[in-house]
Design a protein around this motif. Structure first.
Motif, PDB file in Angstrom:
ATOM      1  N   VAL A  21      36.351  35.160  54.170  1.00  0.00           N
ATOM      2  CA  VAL A  21      36.993  35.866  53.051  1.00  0.00           C
ATOM      3  C   VAL A  21      36.931  35.027  51.776  1.00  0.00           C
ATOM      4  N   LEU A  22      36.946  33.717  51.928  1.00  0.00           N
ATOM      5  CA  LEU A  22      36.901  32.841  50.752  1.00  0.00           C
ATOM      6  C   LEU A  22      35.596  32.980  49.973  1.00  0.00           C
ATOM      7  N   LEU A  23      34.554  33.413  50.652  1.00  0.00           N
ATOM      8  CA  LEU A  23      33.251  33.523  49.991  1.00  0.00           C
ATOM      9  C   LEU A  23      33.061  34.850  49.265  1.00  0.00           C
ATOM     10  N   GLU A  24      34.023  35.741  49.385  1.00  0.00           N
ATOM     11  CA  GLU A  24      33.930  37.028  48.703  1.00  0.00           C
ATOM     12  C   GLU A  24      34.249  36.869  47.217  1.00  0.00           C
ATOM     13  N   SER A  25      33.548  37.620  46.385  1.00  0.00           N
ATOM     14  CA  SER A  25      33.753  37.480  44.942  1.00  0.00           C
ATOM     15  C   SER A  25      35.015  38.187  44.460  1.00  0.00           C
ATOM     16  N   LYS A  26      35.549  39.113  45.248  1.00  0.00           N
ATOM     17  CA  LYS A  26      36.794  39.811  44.880  1.00  0.00           C
ATOM     18  C   LYS A  26      37.842  39.492  45.945  1.00  0.00           C
ATOM     19  N   PRO A  27      38.616  38.430  45.720  1.00  0.00           N
ATOM     20  CA  PRO A  27      39.567  37.980  46.730  1.00  0.00           C
ATOM     21  C   PRO A  27      40.698  38.972  46.990  1.00  0.00           C
ATOM     22  N   ASP A  28      41.176  38.962  48.238  1.00  0.00           N
ATOM     23  CA  ASP A  28      42.321  39.800  48.598  1.00  0.00           C
ATOM     24  C   ASP A  28      43.612  39.121  48.140  1.00  0.00           C
ATOM     25  N   ILE A  29      44.734  39.784  48.390  1.00  0.00           N
ATOM     26  CA  ILE A  29      46.039  39.294  47.929  1.00  0.00           C
ATOM     27  C   ILE A  29      46.356  37.905  48.495  1.00  0.00           C
ATOM     28  N   GLN A  30      46.097  37.693  49.787  1.00  0.00           N
ATOM     29  CA  GLN A  30      46.400  36.392  50.390  1.00  0.00           C
ATOM     30  C   GLN A  30      45.569  35.282  49.733  1.00  0.00           C
ATOM     31  N   THR A  31      44.301  35.585  49.510  1.00  0.00           N
ATOM     32  CA  THR A  31      43.429  34.586  48.892  1.00  0.00           C
ATOM     33  C   THR A  31      43.864  34.308  47.461  1.00  0.00           C
ATOM     34  N   GLN A  32      44.247  35.353  46.733  1.00  0.00           N
ATOM     35  CA  GLN A  32      44.744  35.151  45.369  1.00  0.00           C
ATOM     36  C   GLN A  32      46.002  34.276  45.387  1.00  0.00           C
ATOM     37  N   SER A  33      46.868  34.497  46.349  1.00  0.00           N
ATOM     38  CA  SER A  33      48.091  33.684  46.459  1.00  0.00           C
ATOM     39  C   SER A  33      47.749  32.232  46.741  1.00  0.00           C
ATOM     40  N   LEU A  34      46.817  32.016  47.643  1.00  0.00           N
ATOM     41  CA  LEU A  34      46.393  30.643  47.953  1.00  0.00           C
ATOM     42  C   LEU A  34      45.780  29.982  46.716  1.00  0.00           C
ATOM     43  N   LEU A  35      44.924  30.703  46.020  1.00  0.00           N
ATOM     44  CA  LEU A  35      44.285  30.139  44.830  1.00  0.00           C
ATOM     45  C   LEU A  35      45.308  29.843  43.738  1.00  0.00           C
ATOM     46  N   GLN A  36      46.315  30.692  43.592  1.00  0.00           N
ATOM     47  CA  GLN A  36      47.377  30.417  42.619  1.00  0.00           C
ATOM     48  C   GLN A  36      48.142  29.147  43.015  1.00  0.00           C
ATOM     49  N   TYR A  37      48.426  29.004  44.293  1.00  0.00           N
ATOM     50  CA  TYR A  37      49.118  27.799  44.774  1.00  0.00           C
ATOM     51  C   TYR A  37      48.285  26.558  44.455  1.00  0.00           C
ATOM     52  N   THR A  77      43.204  27.609  33.776  1.00  0.00           N
ATOM     53  CA  THR A  77      44.251  28.503  33.259  1.00  0.00           C
ATOM     54  C   THR A  77      43.704  29.908  32.999  1.00  0.00           C
ATOM     55  N   LYS A  78      42.433  30.012  32.622  1.00  0.00           N
ATOM     56  CA  LYS A  78      41.821  31.330  32.447  1.00  0.00           C
ATOM     57  C   LYS A  78      41.719  32.049  33.788  1.00  0.00           C
ATOM     58  N   PHE A  84      42.526  35.336  39.535  1.00  0.00           N
ATOM     59  CA  PHE A  84      41.363  35.145  40.391  1.00  0.00           C
ATOM     60  C   PHE A  84      40.809  36.482  40.891  1.00  0.00           C
ATOM     61  N   VAL A  85      40.898  37.532  40.061  1.00  0.00           N
ATOM     62  CA  VAL A  85      40.524  38.879  40.489  1.00  0.00           C
ATOM     63  C   VAL A  85      39.035  39.008  40.788  1.00  0.00           C
ATOM     64  N   ASP A  86      38.170  38.479  39.927  1.00  0.00           N
ATOM     65  CA  ASP A  86      36.727  38.619  40.136  1.00  0.00           C
ATOM     66  C   ASP A  86      36.066  37.262  39.971  1.00  0.00           C
ATOM     67  N   LEU A  87      35.757  36.648  41.085  1.00  0.00           N
ATOM     68  CA  LEU A  87      35.174  35.307  41.044  1.00  0.00           C
ATOM     69  C   LEU A  87      33.657  35.326  40.873  1.00  0.00           C
ATOM     70  N   SER A  88      33.074  36.518  40.765  1.00  0.00           N
ATOM     71  CA  SER A  88      31.628  36.600  40.556  1.00  0.00           C
ATOM     72  C   SER A  88      31.277  36.357  39.087  1.00  0.00           C
ATOM     73  N   LYS A  89      32.265  36.509  38.208  1.00  0.00           N
ATOM     74  CA  LYS A  89      32.035  36.299  36.777  1.00  0.00           C
ATOM     75  C   LYS A  89      32.241  34.837  36.427  1.00  0.00           C
ATOM     76  N   ARG A  90      31.339  34.330  35.616  1.00  0.00           N
ATOM     77  CA  ARG A  90      31.439  32.944  35.166  1.00  0.00           C
ATOM     78  C   ARG A  90      32.600  32.808  34.185  1.00  0.00           C
ATOM     79  N   VAL A  91      33.402  31.791  34.372  1.00  0.00           N
ATOM     80  CA  VAL A  91      34.503  31.495  33.453  1.00  0.00           C
ATOM     81  C   VAL A  91      34.117  30.217  32.720  1.00  0.00           C
ATOM     82  N   TYR A  92      34.214  30.249  31.419  1.00  0.00           N
ATOM     83  CA  TYR A  92      33.793  29.097  30.623  1.00  0.00           C
ATOM     84  C   TYR A  92      34.697  28.915  29.415  1.00  0.00           C
TER      85      TYR A  92
END
Length: 110
Positions: A21-37, A77-78, A84-92
């Motif tokens: 699931v971590l490799l998916e570009s659109k993380p689920d709620i649990q993954t978003q929570s982990l990434l926020q943590y 912070t971005k 962390f809704v769409d991780l397929s897009k480059r953030v810069y």
């Protein structure tokens, strides 16, 4: 993506996340929570920037490290702001943001 991540198994278990699931570009709620943590944890470490950079005697090295830290902090912070809704897009960091970060760092008293 290099299909690599460095997240302790305990956190994956705590947030009930499967490795694939971590490799998916659109993380689920649990993954978003982990990434926020993890992002909040990283920001707490970034808050210690002065403690780390004050030990560097070479001014150029110190400024370079501070700039790097502040650019990565801006990217983080971005990502957080977008939850962390769409991780397929480059953030810069935009050129204008880089100028602002550089100005703040150069005019900061060392």
């Amino acid at each position: 993506m290099a299909d690599r991540y460095f997240i302790p198994k305990q956190l994956l278990l705590k947030y009930d996340i499967q490795k694939q699931v971590l490799l998916e570009s659109k993380p689920d709620i649990q993954t978003q929570s982990l990434l926020q943590y993890l992002a909040r944890l990283a920001l707490s470490k970034y808050a210690e920037t002065d403690v780390i950079t004050n030990q560097i005697l070479d001014r150029k090295g110190k400024v370079a490290l501070e700039l790097s830290i502040n650019v990565y902090k801006k990217i983080l912070t971005k990502l957080m702001r977008n939850n962390f809704v769409d991780l397929s897009k480059r953030v810069y960091v935009t050129p204008q943001e880089k100028i602002t970060i550089t100005s703040k760092n150069l005019f900061k008293t060392h």
